[in-house]
Design a protein around this motif. Sequence first.
Motif, mmCIF file in Angstrom:
data_model
loop_
_atom_site.group_PDB
_atom_site.id
_atom_site.type_symbol
_atom_site.label_atom_id
_atom_site.label_comp_id
_atom_site.label_asym_id
_atom_site.label_seq_id
_atom_site.Cartn_x
_atom_site.Cartn_y
_atom_site.Cartn_z
ATOM 1 N N MET A 1 -85.291 -26.459 -25.880
ATOM 2 C CA MET A 1 -85.119 -26.811 -27.319
ATOM 3 C C MET A 1 -83.527 -26.695 -27.525
ATOM 4 O O MET A 1 -82.749 -25.923 -27.326
ATOM 5 C CB MET A 1 -85.742 -25.808 -28.061
ATOM 6 C CG MET A 1 -85.550 -26.156 -29.533
ATOM 7 S SD MET A 1 -86.342 -27.316 -30.154
ATOM 8 C CE MET A 1 -88.058 -27.001 -30.135
ATOM 9 N N LYS A 2 -83.085 -27.961 -27.984
ATOM 10 C CA LYS A 2 -81.831 -28.146 -28.469
ATOM 11 C C LYS A 2 -81.532 -27.378 -29.911
ATOM 12 O O LYS A 2 -82.377 -27.839 -30.773
ATOM 13 C CB LYS A 2 -81.278 -29.363 -28.452
ATOM 14 C CG LYS A 2 -81.312 -30.267 -27.012
ATOM 15 C CD LYS A 2 -80.959 -31.671 -27.255
ATOM 16 C CE LYS A 2 -81.082 -32.284 -25.856
ATOM 17 N NZ LYS A 2 -82.583 -32.528 -25.537
ATOM 18 N N GLN A 3 -80.698 -26.518 -30.182
ATOM 19 C CA GLN A 3 -80.572 -25.869 -31.264
ATOM 20 C C GLN A 3 -79.348 -26.337 -32.081
ATOM 21 O O GLN A 3 -78.239 -26.226 -31.487
ATOM 22 C CB GLN A 3 -80.606 -24.277 -31.044
ATOM 23 C CG GLN A 3 -80.435 -23.607 -32.294
ATOM 24 C CD GLN A 3 -81.735 -23.640 -33.393
ATOM 25 O OE1 GLN A 3 -82.828 -23.315 -32.901
ATOM 26 N NE2 GLN A 3 -81.544 -24.110 -34.523
ATOM 27 N N PHE A 4 -79.585 -26.648 -33.301
ATOM 28 C CA PHE A 4 -78.386 -27.016 -34.188
ATOM 29 C C PHE A 4 -78.469 -26.056 -35.746
ATOM 30 O O PHE A 4 -79.595 -25.521 -35.889
ATOM 31 C CB PHE A 4 -78.396 -28.296 -34.466
ATOM 32 C CG PHE A 4 -78.422 -29.349 -33.381
ATOM 33 C CD1 PHE A 4 -77.097 -29.883 -32.693
ATOM 34 C CD2 PHE A 4 -79.521 -29.785 -32.963
ATOM 35 C CE1 PHE A 4 -77.196 -30.504 -31.852
ATOM 36 C CE2 PHE A 4 -79.708 -30.608 -31.729
ATOM 37 C CZ PHE A 4 -78.383 -30.784 -31.171
ATOM 38 N N LYS A 17 -81.006 -28.148 -43.874
ATOM 39 C CA LYS A 17 -82.080 -27.658 -43.225
ATOM 40 C C LYS A 17 -83.030 -28.621 -43.335
ATOM 41 O O LYS A 17 -83.696 -29.356 -42.466
ATOM 42 C CB LYS A 17 -82.777 -26.306 -43.414
ATOM 43 C CG LYS A 17 -83.672 -26.046 -42.598
ATOM 44 C CD LYS A 17 -84.090 -24.543 -42.778
ATOM 45 C CE LYS A 17 -85.206 -24.243 -42.141
ATOM 46 N NZ LYS A 17 -85.400 -24.190 -40.627
ATOM 47 N N GLY A 18 -83.367 -29.152 -44.525
ATOM 48 C CA GLY A 18 -84.488 -30.054 -45.061
ATOM 49 C C GLY A 18 -84.008 -31.246 -44.545
ATOM 50 O O GLY A 18 -84.807 -32.293 -44.314
ATOM 51 N N TYR A 19 -82.771 -31.967 -44.800
ATOM 52 C CA TYR A 19 -82.265 -33.077 -44.483
ATOM 53 C C TYR A 19 -82.580 -33.427 -42.973
ATOM 54 O O TYR A 19 -83.039 -34.369 -42.507
ATOM 55 C CB TYR A 19 -80.914 -33.464 -44.558
ATOM 56 C CG TYR A 19 -80.270 -34.544 -44.098
ATOM 57 C CD1 TYR A 19 -80.434 -35.827 -44.935
ATOM 58 C CD2 TYR A 19 -79.530 -34.871 -43.042
ATOM 59 C CE1 TYR A 19 -80.002 -36.874 -44.577
ATOM 60 C CE2 TYR A 19 -78.873 -36.086 -42.526
ATOM 61 C CZ TYR A 19 -79.253 -37.251 -43.635
ATOM 62 O OH TYR A 19 -78.729 -38.308 -43.191
ATOM 63 N N PHE A 20 -82.210 -32.468 -42.041
ATOM 64 C CA PHE A 20 -82.415 -32.578 -40.237
ATOM 65 C C PHE A 20 -83.873 -32.723 -40.056
ATOM 66 O O PHE A 20 -84.171 -33.368 -39.178
ATOM 67 C CB PHE A 20 -81.178 -31.434 -39.742
ATOM 68 C CG PHE A 20 -80.087 -32.213 -39.663
ATOM 69 C CD1 PHE A 20 -79.827 -33.318 -38.650
ATOM 70 C CD2 PHE A 20 -79.090 -31.694 -40.592
ATOM 71 C CE1 PHE A 20 -78.261 -33.536 -38.583
ATOM 72 C CE2 PHE A 20 -77.791 -32.092 -40.247
ATOM 73 C CZ PHE A 20 -77.484 -33.081 -39.443
ATOM 74 N N ALA A 21 -84.392 -31.787 -40.890
ATOM 75 C CA ALA A 21 -85.802 -31.739 -40.784
ATOM 76 C C ALA A 21 -86.651 -33.134 -40.667
ATOM 77 O O ALA A 21 -87.566 -33.604 -39.970
ATOM 78 C CB ALA A 21 -86.729 -30.802 -41.211
ATOM 79 N N GLY A 31 -87.873 -31.765 -29.759
ATOM 80 C CA GLY A 31 -87.015 -31.164 -28.850
ATOM 81 C C GLY A 31 -85.731 -30.710 -29.444
ATOM 82 O O GLY A 31 -84.726 -30.083 -28.708
ATOM 83 N N SER A 32 -85.611 -30.826 -30.766
ATOM 84 C CA SER A 32 -84.442 -30.239 -31.419
ATOM 85 C C SER A 32 -84.794 -29.702 -32.727
ATOM 86 O O SER A 32 -85.847 -29.828 -33.296
ATOM 87 C CB SER A 32 -83.570 -31.543 -31.865
ATOM 88 O OG SER A 32 -83.118 -32.334 -30.759
ATOM 89 N N ALA A 33 -83.983 -28.432 -33.255
ATOM 90 C CA ALA A 33 -84.403 -27.803 -34.247
ATOM 91 C C ALA A 33 -83.044 -27.549 -35.095
ATOM 92 O O ALA A 33 -82.010 -27.269 -34.262
ATOM 93 C CB ALA A 33 -84.790 -26.594 -33.963
ATOM 94 N N TYR A 34 -83.062 -27.418 -36.290
ATOM 95 C CA TYR A 34 -81.909 -27.216 -36.966
ATOM 96 C C TYR A 34 -82.214 -25.862 -38.076
ATOM 97 O O TYR A 34 -83.319 -26.011 -38.901
ATOM 98 C CB TYR A 34 -81.546 -28.388 -38.011
ATOM 99 C CG TYR A 34 -80.090 -28.451 -38.554
ATOM 100 C CD1 TYR A 34 -78.950 -28.957 -38.060
ATOM 101 C CD2 TYR A 34 -79.945 -27.636 -39.880
ATOM 102 C CE1 TYR A 34 -77.715 -28.905 -38.681
ATOM 103 C CE2 TYR A 34 -78.873 -27.371 -40.344
ATOM 104 C CZ TYR A 34 -77.770 -28.169 -39.994
ATOM 105 O OH TYR A 34 -76.436 -28.158 -40.649
ATOM 106 N N ASP A 35 -81.301 -24.876 -38.138
ATOM 107 C CA ASP A 35 -81.794 -23.690 -38.768
ATOM 108 C C ASP A 35 -80.318 -23.291 -39.654
ATOM 109 O O ASP A 35 -79.372 -23.627 -39.384
ATOM 110 C CB ASP A 35 -81.929 -22.551 -38.010
ATOM 111 C CG ASP A 35 -83.375 -22.687 -37.271
ATOM 112 O OD1 ASP A 35 -84.509 -22.990 -38.080
ATOM 113 O OD2 ASP A 35 -83.667 -22.630 -36.076
ATOM 114 N N VAL A 36 -80.730 -22.411 -40.782
ATOM 115 C CA VAL A 36 -79.447 -21.779 -41.534
ATOM 116 C C VAL A 36 -79.191 -20.634 -41.044
ATOM 117 O O VAL A 36 -80.018 -19.693 -40.888
ATOM 118 C CB VAL A 36 -79.879 -22.002 -42.876
ATOM 119 C CG1 VAL A 36 -78.854 -21.115 -43.552
ATOM 120 C CG2 VAL A 36 -80.065 -23.483 -43.442
#
Length: 244
Positions: A1-4, A17-21, A31-36
């Motif tokens: 998983m690629k993490q941002f 977070k919502g924008y990238f989701a 395979g990518s996730a975006y978290d605060v």
Amino acid sequence: MKQFGLIGRNISYSFSKGYFADKFKNENIVGSAYDVFDLQQIQEVEKVFEIEGLKGFNVTIPYKQKIISYLDNLSPEAKEIGAVNTVLIQDGKKIGHNTDCFGFETSLQPLLKSNHTKALVLGYGGAAKAIIYVLNKLGIEFQIVSREKSYNRITYDDLNEAIIKTHHLIINCSPIGTFPNITSAPNIPYEFLTSDHLLYDLIYNPEVTQFIQNGLDKGATIKNGFEMLIQQAEKSWEIWNKVL
């Protein structure tokens, strides 16, 4: 998983977070996730760097300048601006970029008219530094306004009719007016605004800040920070994808 992700303080409200989701879903990016990552102190970024699969993150208030000492390199723009809002992790190196300047320039240019030759920049944090970089690039003279006077800054108390009437572009780079403090606005003499003025607020929540509403009441052209936010986010994604 690629993490941002996004680092900042008290940023549970963040748009990112919502924008990238939505972006990952709509563009079928797997395979990518975006978290605060809400950090009370910049030192906590060390734990963020340890996250498995971390490829990069955005930076917001109040860490756009403080993050620099934790990085290995800066892009030419970030170095000149002195602030970072995007970090790329590449070959074990942490590289700072600034995409705020791209977002601001892209969203401002269509609104510029021949009389927008002088600007007031309200605030002098990390965001303001990117705005100043763009104004220099576009050849627009500017005056910085902040709470404390120095050799290159005046205070809000110094503002008068003559200054307002000769500076037709006014940019709010301060957090004043951000949700939930929606009735607040930078302390400038709004009574001297005219339809010749362009008021640009980097804030995007609320959509119509008190600063913008005060401009509308005087017939000024207005712009909030939403388009700038989208443009800088897309530029961040472009930078991260160079190594994906």
